[in-house]
Design an enzyme around this catalytic site. Structure first.
Site, mmCIF file in Angstrom:
data_model
loop_
_atom_site.group_PDB
_atom_site.id
_atom_site.type_symbol
_atom_site.label_atom_id
_atom_site.label_comp_id
_atom_site.label_asym_id
_atom_site.label_seq_id
_atom_site.Cartn_x
_atom_site.Cartn_y
_atom_site.Cartn_z
ATOM 1 N N CYS A 166 -5.602 2.258 5.800
ATOM 2 C CA CYS A 166 -6.131 0.960 6.656
ATOM 3 C C CYS A 166 -5.476 0.368 7.688
ATOM 4 C CB CYS A 166 -6.054 -0.104 5.562
ATOM 5 S SG CYS A 166 -4.492 -0.795 5.215
ATOM 6 N N HIS A 169 0.877 -1.223 -0.008
ATOM 7 C CA HIS A 169 -0.359 -0.135 0.030
ATOM 8 C C HIS A 169 1.061 1.365 -0.108
ATOM 9 C CE1 HIS A 169 -3.711 -2.154 1.814
ATOM 10 N NE2 HIS A 169 -3.112 -2.803 0.957
ATOM 11 N N GLU A 194 1.102 3.903 1.653
ATOM 12 C CA GLU A 194 1.430 4.577 3.193
ATOM 13 C C GLU A 194 2.745 3.374 3.474
ATOM 14 O OE1 GLU A 194 -3.021 5.197 3.092
ATOM 15 O OE2 GLU A 194 -1.567 3.778 2.492
ATOM 16 N N CYS A 249 -1.823 -0.471 7.658
ATOM 17 C CA CYS A 249 -1.145 0.997 7.141
ATOM 18 C C CYS A 249 -0.947 1.879 8.401
ATOM 19 C CB CYS A 249 -1.654 1.674 6.119
ATOM 20 S SG CYS A 249 -1.120 0.929 4.415
#
Length: 146
Positions: A84, A54, A56, A87
Site C-alpha cells: 500500500c 502491515h 511489509e 508500505c
C-alpha cells in the site's frame, strides 16, 4: 526464479498464518539477502491495535533492527500483496534491490482491502519500474483471501 517462488510461497504461507490468527491479518512478508532469510512476518494490525503493523512495514522494522541499518539496498522483499502507499513509502526509504509481490492492489480491492484512490490513480507501470516490483504467484496469493 526457483528461489523467488520459494520465498514468495513463504510470504503467502505467513499470510495464511496471519489470517488464521485472531491477532493477525492476511498478509505476509519476507526479507532476504541472496538466499538467506533475514526476517519473516505477517500483519499484526489486530493484535497490536496498530494500523501501521502491515507485514511489509513490520518486516522492514524487524530487519533494520536486526541488521542495525536503515539501508536495505542489497536486500529483496517478498510480500503476499502489492504494498500500500504507507508500505511503499517505507520501501522507498529502505531502498530494496527488488520487491516481489503476489496479489496486486486491484486484487486486494476486489477482496475488500481498499487502498487510497490516489494509489489506484497512479500508473502501475511507473510504480513497478521505480520500485523494481515484480509480480509472481498471483493466484496462490489471492487464494489466501477466499
Amino acid at each position: 526464479m526457483k528461489n523467488h517462488i520459494k520465498f514468495m510461497t513463504m510470504a503467502i504461507n505467513l499470510a495464511k498464518e496471519g489470517k488464521a490468527s485472531e491477532n493477525g491479518g492476511a498478509f505476509g512478508a519476507v526479507i532476504t539477502l541472496d538466499d538467506k532469510v533475514i526476517c519473516k512476518v505477517h500483519n499484526t494490525v489486530k493484535g497490536d491495535s496498530d494500523v501501521t503493523q502491515h507485514a511489509e512495514l513490520k518486516a522492514i522494522q524487524k530487519a533494520c533492527k536486526k541488521l542495525k541499518t536503515t539501508d536495505l539496498s542489497s536486500y529483496t522483499l517478498y510480500t503476499s500483496c502489492e504494498p500500500c502507499m504507507m508500505c511503499l513509502g517505507a520501501c522507498k526509504w529502505a531502498k530494496f534491490k527488488a520487491i516481489y509481490f503476489g496479489a496486486s492492489a486491484e486484487d486486494a480491492k476486489q477482496h475488500g482491502y481498499i487502498y487510497s484512490e490516489m494509489y489506484y490513480d497512479s500508473e502501475n507501470k511507473k510504480r513497478h519500474e521505480e520500485f523494481n516490483m515484480i509480480q509472481i504467484c498471483k493466484e496462490e496469493a489471492i487464494k489466501v483471501w477466499q
